[in-house]
Design an enzyme around this catalytic site. Structure first.
Site, PDB file in Angstrom:
ATOM      1  N   HIS A 130      35.603  33.552  38.407  1.00  0.00           N
ATOM      2  CA  HIS A 130      35.830  32.422  39.337  1.00  0.00           C
ATOM      3  C   HIS A 130      35.911  32.903  40.795  1.00  0.00           C
ATOM      4  O   HIS A 130      35.849  32.093  41.707  1.00  0.00           O
ATOM      5  CB  HIS A 130      37.063  31.598  38.932  1.00  0.00           C
ATOM      6  CG  HIS A 130      38.390  32.188  39.285  1.00  0.00           C
ATOM      7  ND1 HIS A 130      39.550  31.456  39.331  1.00  0.00           N
ATOM      8  CD2 HIS A 130      38.757  33.472  39.597  1.00  0.00           C
ATOM      9  CE1 HIS A 130      40.561  32.233  39.660  1.00  0.00           C
ATOM     10  NE2 HIS A 130      40.117  33.462  39.825  1.00  0.00           N
TER      11      HIS A 130
HETATM   12  C1  LIG Z   1      41.799  37.204  40.620  1.00  0.00           C
HETATM   13  S1  LIG Z   1      42.190  38.894  40.256  1.00  0.00           S
HETATM   14  C2  LIG Z   1      42.473  38.768  38.509  1.00  0.00           C
HETATM   15  C3  LIG Z   1      43.366  39.868  38.031  1.00  0.00           C
HETATM   16  C4  LIG Z   1      43.816  39.759  36.558  1.00  0.00           C
HETATM   17  N1  LIG Z   1      42.676  39.858  35.672  1.00  0.00           N
HETATM   18  C5  LIG Z   1      44.587  38.497  36.315  1.00  0.00           C
HETATM   19  O1  LIG Z   1      44.114  37.626  35.603  1.00  0.00           O
HETATM   20  O2  LIG Z   1      45.695  38.389  36.857  1.00  0.00           O
HETATM   21  C6  LIG Z   1      40.589  39.679  40.384  1.00  0.00           C
HETATM   22  C7  LIG Z   1      40.620  41.164  40.106  1.00  0.00           C
HETATM   23  O3  LIG Z   1      39.298  41.690  40.235  1.00  0.00           O
HETATM   24  C8  LIG Z   1      39.387  43.011  40.729  1.00  0.00           C
HETATM   25  N2  LIG Z   1      38.093  43.407  41.309  1.00  0.00           N
HETATM   26  C9  LIG Z   1      37.520  42.947  42.440  1.00  0.00           C
HETATM   27  N3  LIG Z   1      36.322  43.523  42.641  1.00  0.00           N
HETATM   28  C10 LIG Z   1      36.146  44.403  41.598  1.00  0.00           C
HETATM   29  C11 LIG Z   1      35.099  45.294  41.233  1.00  0.00           C
HETATM   30  N4  LIG Z   1      33.977  45.382  41.984  1.00  0.00           N
HETATM   31  N5  LIG Z   1      35.222  46.025  40.105  1.00  0.00           N
HETATM   32  C12 LIG Z   1      36.346  45.910  39.334  1.00  0.00           C
HETATM   33  N6  LIG Z   1      37.384  45.070  39.623  1.00  0.00           N
HETATM   34  C13 LIG Z   1      37.288  44.334  40.751  1.00  0.00           C
HETATM   35  C14 LIG Z   1      40.511  42.909  41.748  1.00  0.00           C
HETATM   36  O4  LIG Z   1      41.056  44.180  41.996  1.00  0.00           O
HETATM   37  C15 LIG Z   1      41.494  41.977  41.049  1.00  0.00           C
HETATM   38  O5  LIG Z   1      42.400  42.726  40.263  1.00  0.00           O
END
Ligand SMILES: C[S@@+](CC[C@H](N)C(=O)[O-])C[C@H]1O[C@@H](n2cnc3c(N)ncnc32)[C@H](O)[C@@H]1O
Length: 125
Positions: A27
């Site tokens: 999302h």
């Molecule tokens: C909205 S948070 C959701 C975190 C967790 N899954 C939750 O439901 O609380 C989005 C996550 O995507 C990670 N993220 C962003 N870009 C990323 C990438 N290129 N590769 C891996 N993780 C990434 C961020 O660090 C963050 O932890």
């Protein structure tokens, strides 16, 4: 459990896992970026065994909750992304060469589980 650093736009290092789970990840991203994330996972799946499990909102076409509407607008403003309807999920997932095996939704809650497998014609690719 052992954690592994990983950029989900790059090759998925864990091959043939039983499940690849993502909660509130897609999302944050527009469809073209989601397709890259899903394609990297699909390439690592073991056909007939691996599943992708997505924990996100699956919005109805009309009558969404205030919380869902607020999050949808927030995703649009912050990330050029969106909370998605079932139709939008199906379109994107199909474009990635995957199909929805099952959607689990708890009644009256803004959270669902989508279970994805490779489309039959793309098994083994
Ligand atoms: C909205 S948070 C959701 C975190 C967790 N899954 C939750 O439901 O609380 C989005 C996550 O995507 C990670 N993220 C962003 N870009 C990323 C990438 N290129 N590769 C891996 N993780 C990434 C961020 O660090 C963050 O932890």
């Amino acid at each position: 459990m052992e954690t592994v650093n990983h950029n989900f736009f790059m090759e998925q290092p864990i091959k043939g896992a039983r499940a690849y789970y993502m909660r509130n990840i897609l999302h944050d991203w527009p469809d073209d970026k989601c397709l890259i994330i899903l394609s990297q996972l699909k390439a690592s799946m073991k056909p007939g065994y691996s599943k992708i499990i997505i924990n996100e909102m699956v919005l109805p076409d009309t009558g969404i909750t205030l919380t869902a509407a607020q999050l949808d607008i927030t995703m649009m403003c912050a990330h050029a992304a969106a909370e998605r309807t079932e139709g939008q999920w199906r379109h994107m997932i199909d474009s990635a060469g995957l199909m929805i095996e099952k959607i689990w939704t708890k009644v009256q809650e803004d959270e669902s589980i989508l279970v994805l497998v490779p489309k039959p014609e793309s098994n083994g690719v």
